[in-house]
Design an enzyme around this catalytic site. Structure first.
Site, mmCIF file in Angstrom:
data_model
loop_
_atom_site.group_PDB
_atom_site.id
_atom_site.type_symbol
_atom_site.label_atom_id
_atom_site.label_comp_id
_atom_site.label_asym_id
_atom_site.label_seq_id
_atom_site.Cartn_x
_atom_site.Cartn_y
_atom_site.Cartn_z
ATOM 1 N N TYR A 51 0.820 -1.225 0.000
ATOM 2 C CA TYR A 51 0.000 0.000 0.000
ATOM 3 C C TYR A 51 0.852 1.274 0.000
ATOM 4 C CZ TYR A 51 -3.700 -3.253 1.499
ATOM 5 O OH TYR A 51 -4.575 -4.301 1.601
ATOM 6 N N LEU A 188 -17.633 -2.888 1.584
ATOM 7 C CA LEU A 188 -18.532 -1.902 0.981
ATOM 8 C C LEU A 188 -18.423 -1.914 -0.534
ATOM 9 C CD1 LEU A 188 -17.800 0.944 3.548
ATOM 10 C CD2 LEU A 188 -19.678 -0.715 3.576
ATOM 11 N N ILE A 225 -12.797 -4.530 7.987
ATOM 12 C CA ILE A 225 -11.796 -3.446 7.970
ATOM 13 C C ILE A 225 -12.139 -2.392 6.916
ATOM 14 C CG2 ILE A 225 -9.840 -4.695 8.992
ATOM 15 C CD1 ILE A 225 -8.967 -5.537 6.179
ATOM 16 N N SER A 228 -12.044 4.446 4.564
ATOM 17 C CA SER A 228 -12.591 5.700 4.038
ATOM 18 C C SER A 228 -11.576 6.799 4.240
ATOM 19 C CB SER A 228 -13.910 6.079 4.724
ATOM 20 O OG SER A 228 -14.339 7.333 4.204
ATOM 21 N N ARG A 233 -17.462 9.475 7.202
ATOM 22 C CA ARG A 233 -17.626 8.042 6.945
ATOM 23 C C ARG A 233 -16.737 7.215 7.871
ATOM 24 N NH1 ARG A 233 -17.465 7.748 0.376
ATOM 25 N NH2 ARG A 233 -19.679 8.067 -0.028
HETATM 26 N N1 LIG Z 1 -5.702 -8.646 1.580
HETATM 27 C C1 LIG Z 1 -6.067 -8.136 0.419
HETATM 28 O O1 LIG Z 1 -5.736 -8.644 -0.663
HETATM 29 C C2 LIG Z 1 -6.923 -6.903 0.416
HETATM 30 C C3 LIG Z 1 -7.569 -6.486 -0.759
HETATM 31 C C4 LIG Z 1 -8.389 -5.370 -0.704
HETATM 32 C C5 LIG Z 1 -8.536 -4.679 0.498
HETATM 33 N N2 LIG Z 1 -7.874 -5.067 1.625
HETATM 34 C C6 LIG Z 1 -7.991 -4.324 2.902
HETATM 35 O O2 LIG Z 1 -9.367 -4.151 3.208
HETATM 36 C C7 LIG Z 1 -9.655 -2.775 3.351
HETATM 37 C C8 LIG Z 1 -11.090 -2.497 2.931
HETATM 38 O O3 LIG Z 1 -11.321 -2.852 1.601
HETATM 39 P P1 LIG Z 1 -11.405 -1.781 0.407
HETATM 40 O O4 LIG Z 1 -10.618 -0.582 0.730
HETATM 41 O O5 LIG Z 1 -11.068 -2.543 -0.826
HETATM 42 O O6 LIG Z 1 -12.932 -1.440 0.293
HETATM 43 P P2 LIG Z 1 -14.120 -0.988 1.267
HETATM 44 O O7 LIG Z 1 -13.605 -0.629 2.607
HETATM 45 O O8 LIG Z 1 -15.186 -1.996 1.129
HETATM 46 O O9 LIG Z 1 -14.665 0.277 0.505
HETATM 47 C C9 LIG Z 1 -13.987 1.474 0.427
HETATM 48 C C10 LIG Z 1 -14.810 2.384 -0.510
HETATM 49 O O10 LIG Z 1 -16.088 2.623 0.090
HETATM 50 C C11 LIG Z 1 -16.260 4.018 0.309
HETATM 51 N N3 LIG Z 1 -16.916 4.168 1.615
HETATM 52 C C12 LIG Z 1 -16.333 4.074 2.844
HETATM 53 N N4 LIG Z 1 -17.241 4.234 3.818
HETATM 54 C C13 LIG Z 1 -18.437 4.442 3.204
HETATM 55 C C14 LIG Z 1 -19.741 4.678 3.685
HETATM 56 N N5 LIG Z 1 -20.007 4.723 4.989
HETATM 57 N N6 LIG Z 1 -20.741 4.846 2.781
HETATM 58 C C15 LIG Z 1 -20.477 4.790 1.446
HETATM 59 N N7 LIG Z 1 -19.251 4.561 0.937
HETATM 60 C C16 LIG Z 1 -18.237 4.400 1.810
HETATM 61 C C17 LIG Z 1 -14.877 4.610 0.287
HETATM 62 O O11 LIG Z 1 -14.907 5.926 -0.198
HETATM 63 P P3 LIG Z 1 -14.189 7.162 0.569
HETATM 64 O O12 LIG Z 1 -12.784 6.722 0.927
HETATM 65 O O13 LIG Z 1 -14.220 8.224 -0.479
HETATM 66 O O14 LIG Z 1 -15.031 7.459 1.766
HETATM 67 C C18 LIG Z 1 -14.152 3.706 -0.715
HETATM 68 O O15 LIG Z 1 -14.443 4.103 -2.044
HETATM 69 C C19 LIG Z 1 -8.580 -2.112 2.480
HETATM 70 O O16 LIG Z 1 -8.465 -0.730 2.703
HETATM 71 C C20 LIG Z 1 -7.388 -2.923 2.846
HETATM 72 O O17 LIG Z 1 -6.883 -2.512 4.103
HETATM 73 C C21 LIG Z 1 -7.094 -6.189 1.603
#
Ligand SMILES: NC(=O)c1ccc[n+]([C@@H]2O[C@H](COP(=O)([O-])OP(=O)(O)OC[C@H]3O[C@@H](n4cnc5c(N)ncnc54)[C@H](OP(=O)(O)O)[C@@H]3O)[C@@H](O)[C@H]2O)c1
Length: 256
Positions: A51, A188, A225, A228, A233
Site C-alpha cells: 500500500y 462496501l 476493515i 474511508s 464516513r
Molecule cells: N488482503 C487483500 O488482498 C486486500 C484487498 C483489498 C482490500 N484489503 C484491505 O481491506 C480494506 C477495505 O477494503 P477496500 O478498501 O477494498 O474497500 P471498502 O472498505 O469496502 O470500501 C472502500 C470504498 O467505500 C467508500 N466508503 C467508505 N465508507 C463508506 C460509507 N459509509 N458509505 C459509502 N461509501 C463508503 C470509500 O470511499 P471514501 O474513501 O471516499 O469514503 C471507498 O471508495 C482495504 O483498505 C485494505 O486494508 C485487503
C-alpha cells in the site's frame, strides 16, 4: 468510548473486530485518515507493504499519543517477496516505527512449492517476537490445510473478500473448523449499497446501508476493515454498536 468486540487469536492475542483499512490512501491523506480513525476510537489499522503508506500509518500512530499496545497493527508481505522475508519485516517495522506488529499476513499465496517454506519463515519471525501473530490472505482452504499438515500451526486469520453477496456458509464453517479467523475485506466495495433490502433495514434503525453491511459482519463473526478517506464516513463505519440485527435480518442479508 465504544468497547469494540474482539476475536481471540490464541497466544494472548486479541484482534478488534472492526479495523481501519488503508488501501489506496497514501501521503498526507493516509496520515490524516489514520489520525482521525484513532481519534474517534479505531484501535486496529490494516496496512501492507504494497500500500506504500506504512510510513504515514507509523507516524499517525506515533502522533496519536496512544500507547503502542493500544493499537492492533497488521501489515502484509507483498507477493514476490517470499525470498526476502526478513528484509521485508525489517522495512515494515522501521516504517511503522515499532519493534513488532500484531499480525503479519502473507498478502497472496506464493507459487505452490514456496507455500510451506514461506509459512515456516513466518512462524520463525513470530517466534522471534517481530510479530505477535501470523496469518494469510487470499488463501484457499486447501492451501491452509497444506500449511497445517506441514507445521501443525494454522494461520491466525485468512483475510479474504467478504460481503453479503459473497456470503458462503460452508467457507465460514471450514475456517471455524480449523480455528482460522475470517477477516473480510472490501465489505462496501463488494456491496450494492442501493439494494432495497439494505435500504429497508437501514431505515428501520436510522442508520446507513453501509452501517448495516458492517454490522452484519459482526453478527456472523467476521472481522471487518472498512476504508474511508472522509471523516464523516470514518466515524460512521465504527458507529455499529447502538443497534443490532435480528436473526431474520441476518438471514435476509445472507441471501442478498
Ligand atoms: N488482503 C487483500 O488482498 C486486500 C484487498 C483489498 C482490500 N484489503 C484491505 O481491506 C480494506 C477495505 O477494503 P477496500 O478498501 O477494498 O474497500 P471498502 O472498505 O469496502 O470500501 C472502500 C470504498 O467505500 C467508500 N466508503 C467508505 N465508507 C463508506 C460509507 N459509509 N458509505 C459509502 N461509501 C463508503 C470509500 O470511499 P471514501 O474513501 O471516499 O469514503 C471507498 O471508495 C482495504 O483498505 C485494505 O486494508 C485487503
Amino acid at each position: 468510548m465504544t468497547e469494540i468486540p474482539v476475536v481471540d487469536l490464541g497466544g494472548g492475542v486479541e484482534i478488534p473486530m472492526v479495523g481501519f483499512g488503508t488501501w489506496q490512501m497514501q501521503g498526507q491523506i493516509a496520515y490524516e485518515a489514520v489520525r482521525h480513525a484513532l481519534r474517534v476510537g479505531y484501535r486496529h489499522i490494516d496496512t501492507a507493504t504494497m500500500y506504500r503508506n506504512e510510513e504515514q500509518v507509523g507516524r499517525a500512530i506515533a502522533d496519536s499519543g496512544l500507547d503502542r499496545s493500544e493499537v492492533f497493527v497488521t501489515t502484509k508481505l507483498p507477493p514476490g517477496n517470499a525470498g526476502r522475508v526478513r528484509e521485508t519485516i525489517a522495512d515494515s517495522l522501521k516504517a511503522l516505527r515499532t519493534d513488532h506488529v500484531d499480525l503479519w499476513l502473507v498478502h497472496w499465496p506464493p507459487r505452490s512449492r514456496n507455500l510451506v517454506p514461506l509459512w515456516q519463515d513466518f512462524l520463525a519471525v513470530r517466534d522471534e517476537g517481530l510479530t505477535r501473530a501470523v496469518g494469510v490472505s487470499n488463501y484457499s482452504v486447501g492451501q491452509i490445510d497444506d500449511l497445517i499438515e506441514a507445521t501443525g500451526e494454522q494461520p491466525a486469520v485468512n483475510q479474504i473478500p467478504w460481503s453479503p453477496s459473497r456470503y458462503d456458509e460452508a467457507l465460514l464453517a471450514a475456517h471455524a473448523k480449523r480455528n482460522v479467523g475470517v477477516e473480510g475485506y472490501s465489505p462496501l466495495k463488494g456491496t450494492r449499497l442501493r439494494d432495497r433490502t439494505l435500504a429497508e433495514i437501514a431505515a428501520k434503525y436510522g442508520v446507513t446501508p453501509a452501517q448495516v453491511v458492517l454490522r452484519w459482519h459482526l453478527e456472523i463473526g467476521v472481522i471487518v476493515i472498512p476504508k474511508s478517506s472522509h471523516s464523516e464516513r470514518i466515524e460512521q463505519n465504527l458507529d455499529l454498536f447502538s443497534f443490532s440485527l435480528t436473526p431474520e435480518e441476518v438471514a435476509r442479508l445472507n441471501r442478498l
